[in-house]
Design a protein around this motif. Structure first.
Motif, short mmCIF file in Angstrom:
data_model
loop_
_atom_site.label_atom_id
_atom_site.label_comp_id
_atom_site.label_asym_id
_atom_site.label_seq_id
_atom_site.Cartn_x
_atom_site.Cartn_y
_atom_site.Cartn_z
N MET A 140 -7.11 14.68 -6.43
CA MET A 140 -8.46 14.48 -6.18
C MET A 140 -8.67 13.14 -6.46
SD MET A 140 -11.26 15.66 -5.03
CE MET A 140 -10.58 17.27 -4.86
N THR A 141 -8.19 12.32 -7.61
CA THR A 141 -8.56 10.87 -7.90
C THR A 141 -8.45 10.07 -6.91
OG1 THR A 141 -8.12 11.64 -10.32
CG2 THR A 141 -8.16 9.08 -9.56
N PHE A 142 -6.96 9.97 -6.22
CA PHE A 142 -6.83 9.33 -5.22
C PHE A 142 -7.31 9.58 -3.74
CE2 PHE A 142 -2.96 8.06 -7.94
CZ PHE A 142 -3.23 6.89 -8.09
N LYS A 143 -7.94 10.84 -3.86
CA LYS A 143 -8.82 11.07 -2.52
C LYS A 143 -10.11 10.40 -2.55
CE LYS A 143 -6.34 15.33 -0.86
NZ LYS A 143 -6.52 16.62 -0.92
N THR A 144 -10.48 10.56 -3.80
CA THR A 144 -12.05 9.93 -4.11
C THR A 144 -11.78 8.24 -4.16
OG1 THR A 144 -12.59 11.83 -5.43
CG2 THR A 144 -14.10 10.05 -5.58
N ASN A 145 -10.87 7.81 -4.67
CA ASN A 145 -10.62 6.49 -5.03
C ASN A 145 -9.21 6.17 -4.51
OD1 ASN A 145 -13.06 5.75 -6.73
ND2 ASN A 145 -12.26 7.43 -8.05
N PRO A 146 -8.82 6.10 -3.08
CA PRO A 146 -7.91 6.00 -2.62
C PRO A 146 -7.11 4.48 -2.84
CG PRO A 146 -9.42 5.88 -0.69
CD PRO A 146 -10.15 6.22 -2.34
N LEU A 147 -5.86 4.58 -2.57
CA LEU A 147 -5.11 3.02 -2.74
C LEU A 147 -5.26 2.56 -1.24
CD1 LEU A 147 -2.10 4.44 -4.50
CD2 LEU A 147 -4.15 3.18 -5.59
N GLU A 148 -5.10 1.43 -1.08
CA GLU A 148 -5.21 0.67 0.20
C GLU A 148 -3.95 1.16 0.89
OE1 GLU A 148 -5.95 -3.08 -0.50
OE2 GLU A 148 -8.05 -2.88 -1.59
N GLN A 149 -4.03 1.10 2.24
CA GLN A 149 -3.06 1.17 3.14
C GLN A 149 -1.98 2.43 2.86
OE1 GLN A 149 -1.09 -2.74 3.02
NE2 GLN A 149 -2.16 -3.68 4.29
N ALA A 150 -2.60 3.47 2.59
CA ALA A 150 -1.91 4.64 2.20
C ALA A 150 -1.28 5.26 3.63
CB ALA A 150 -2.67 5.84 1.74
N ILE A 151 -0.09 5.85 3.34
CA ILE A 151 0.63 6.30 4.52
C ILE A 151 0.29 7.46 5.05
CG2 ILE A 151 2.98 6.98 5.42
CD1 ILE A 151 4.00 4.58 3.51
N ARG A 152 -0.07 8.46 3.85
CA ARG A 152 -0.58 9.83 4.04
C ARG A 152 -1.69 10.26 3.23
NH1 ARG A 152 4.89 13.74 4.66
NH2 ARG A 152 3.20 15.35 5.67
N ARG A 153 -2.29 11.34 3.33
CA ARG A 153 -3.54 11.54 2.41
C ARG A 153 -2.75 11.99 1.07
NH1 ARG A 153 -8.56 12.68 3.16
NH2 ARG A 153 -8.67 14.71 2.09
N PRO A 154 -3.13 11.86 0.01
CA PRO A 154 -2.44 12.36 -1.30
C PRO A 154 -2.34 13.83 -1.43
CG PRO A 154 -4.15 10.42 -1.99
CD PRO A 154 -4.27 10.87 -0.50
N ASN A 155 -1.24 14.43 -1.62
CA ASN A 155 -1.03 15.87 -1.67
C ASN A 155 0.21 16.05 -2.23
OD1 ASN A 155 -1.72 18.52 -1.31
ND2 ASN A 155 -1.00 18.77 0.40
N VAL A 156 0.50 15.88 -3.52
CA VAL A 156 1.74 16.02 -4.38
C VAL A 156 1.71 17.68 -4.56
CG1 VAL A 156 0.78 15.31 -6.35
CG2 VAL A 156 3.39 15.36 -6.02
#
Length: 513
Positions: free
Chosen positions: A323-339
């Motif tokens: 949820m943190t990285f969906k709200t404040n994502p990293l730049e140039q993510a390859i896929r949506r965060p979902n570990v």
């Protein structure tokens, strides 16, 4: 007892490992909260063509020291670089430096160590055991030495489920092992290593246990205390929340998850993730030196600097980073965060193949077709090696006694408790994990917050691509299934007709209104 800043006033301190993660925070906190400390001698070796002085100048110019710079503009004058190398005879110190340290040092903080879990045994022994032995020999030459603090790890005795604040005897005699390793070649050592470390998962925990026992055996008249932190993470409060400067341990996991690369990892949801903020460890370390230096206890006190028995955080709660990285994502993510965490090794292997290896092969295939160099499988292979090293710690739990930590706190004044706070009962994990994730973004990846709108737009684009791909895939599979089954065709036509009737009814209702 004097308070902590008063104890350090006028003292000369020697720090090993000061250019490492914990060493930097220790140096900054010491100079900022104990402004009357006389000097901080820092043992540094030349690296990449840089002299010790140049390395120190680079270090103190980083973000970590900004608050100290504002409060004490001339703080760097108190830092004295000492040319040393822990792997060399007599620590690589010149005779002049040895004499200077012997005449002036009051307190030693031995933080230097190799923290690589898969370090060859010879190298781990050299840096974690023999270097400690040399530091003890150096300490015995110091005329004014009051306290020697050795920073170990809470996992030194991870072959036990219950770990008390005592030094346990290791499975082998460290003296015989040192002698044996001198004549063994590297291949033979590699073969013997699993038999030597036995139930411990790696050479790091094994050599840290040996170092503790060596200290107990060779301490002599030295006044020594041992601090055992567990998994050291980003700062909680000081000098500001979320400071971190490396990919080690949880930081690498968080970044891989934020980039969308890490989709599955083996961990027990109910296992305690014994994270401890770095500023908590440093505050406890400085406090332990103050207490032992003032009281001079008869035995070697051991401080288990952990959180699991007081304010536990479980691996199962790691989902909050999604949820943190969906709200404040990293730049140039390859896929949506979902570990996702999986306790079953076979299930984890399946999802590793499906969500890591297969997409990486497809992506590298695309790169080859477009004339680019494939890189994703190399990244995934490195990730898998790192996760295999961490599996032991994410799948087990330990119970650490922390009576000495409690005792230490009771001896501190209210002001010292505030300034050198290591009471983890006050730690709110959700807030800490959010600041930790943001710290990896700001201080490890050096991403500006001004880039968040673009990063969020990119993440929405990845979401749309995923939904489109999944929809097309479902339709294709369903169409293939329909072509072979009369029943499937009947179900399909029924669903389509019902959707058509619903749309017609909705349109007619809208028209009547």
């Amino acid at each position: 007892m004097v308070n902590i800043p008063e104890y350090y006033a006028g003292k000369n301190v020697l720090i090993t490992g000061a250019t490492g993660f914990m060493g930097k925070v220790l140096l900054e906190k010491l100079l900022r909260s104990c402004p009357d400390v006389r000097s901080a001698y820092v043992m540094v070796r030349p690296k990449a063509g840089q002299s010790p002085q140049a390395r120190i100048e680079d270090m103190v110019s980083c973000k970590l020291f900004e608050k100290l710079q504002d409060e004490q503009p001339d703080f760097a004058q108190k830092i004295v670089p000492v040319h040393g190398d822990l792997t060399q005879p007599e620590l690589g110190l010149s005779q002049e430096d040895q004499n200077t340290l012997a005449e002036n040092i009051h307190i030693i903080f031995h933080c230097a160590a190799t923290i690589r879990f898969n370090e060859p045994l010879k190298d781990a022994m050299q840096l974690n055991v023999l270097a400690t032995q040399k530091m003890l020999a150096l300490g015995r030459k110091m005329k004014q030495l009051e306290i020697f603090i050795h920073v170990s790890t809470a996992y030194a005795n991870c072959d036990r489920e219950l770990i008390e604040e005592v030094i346990y005897p290791p499975p082998v005699d460290y003296r015989k092992l040192i002698d044996t390793l001198e004549w063994m070649d590297d291949d033979l050592v590699a073969v013997m290593t699993p038999k030597l470390i036995k139930e411990r998962p790696n050479t790091y925990t094994f050599t840290k246990a040996l170092a503790e026992y060596l200290i107990q055996q060779e301490a002599g008249d030295l006044n020594i205390a041992i601090v055992r932190p567990s998994i050291v993470g980003a700062s909680w409060k000081e000098p500001f929340p979320g400071w971190i400067d490396n990919f080690n341990g949880p930081s690498g996991i968080f970044i891989a998850a934020g980039k969308g690369i890490l989709r599955t990892m083996r961990a027990s949801n109910n296992a305690v993730a014994d994270l401890v903020p770095v500023d908590v460890v440093i505050n406890a370390t400085l406090s332990a030196a103050w207490f032992s230096g003032s009281q001079k206890p008869k035995n070697i006190p051991v401080y288990n600097c952990t959180t699991g028995g007081i304010n536990p955080f479980y691996w199962g709660k790691l989902y909050c980073i999604n949820m943190t990285f969906k709200t404040n994502p990293l730049e140039q993510a390859i896929r949506r965060p979902n570990v996702n965490l999986r306790s079953n090794p076979f299930t984890n292997q399946y999802w590793t193949a499906v969500s890591h290896t297969l997409p990486a092969l497809l992506y590298d295939g695309y790169l080859r077709l477009t004339g680019q160099k494939p890189r994703m499988m190399k990244t995934i292979s490195r990730l898998h090696k790192a996760m295999m090293v961490l599996e032991y710690f994410t799948s087990h739990s330990w119970v650490w006694h922390t009576d000495n930590m409690t005792m230490l706190m009771t001896h501190m004044s209210p002001e010292d408790k505030r300034v050198f706070n290591f009471d983890v009962r006050q730690l709110h994990w959700a807030e800490y994990m959010e600041s930790y994730c943001m710290g990896t973004k700001k201080y490890v990846l050096n991403e500006e917050l001004s880039g968040l709108p673009a990063a969020r737009k990119h993440l929405n684009k990845l979401r749309n691509i995923r939904y489109t791909f999944n929809t097309v895939l479902v339709v294709l599979i369903w169409r293939i299934f329909i072509a072979r089954s009369q029943m499937a065709r009947n179900i399909w036509y029924f669903v389509v007709s019902m959707c058509f009737k619903f749309l017609s009814y909705f349109r007619a209702s809208s028209t009547m209104r």
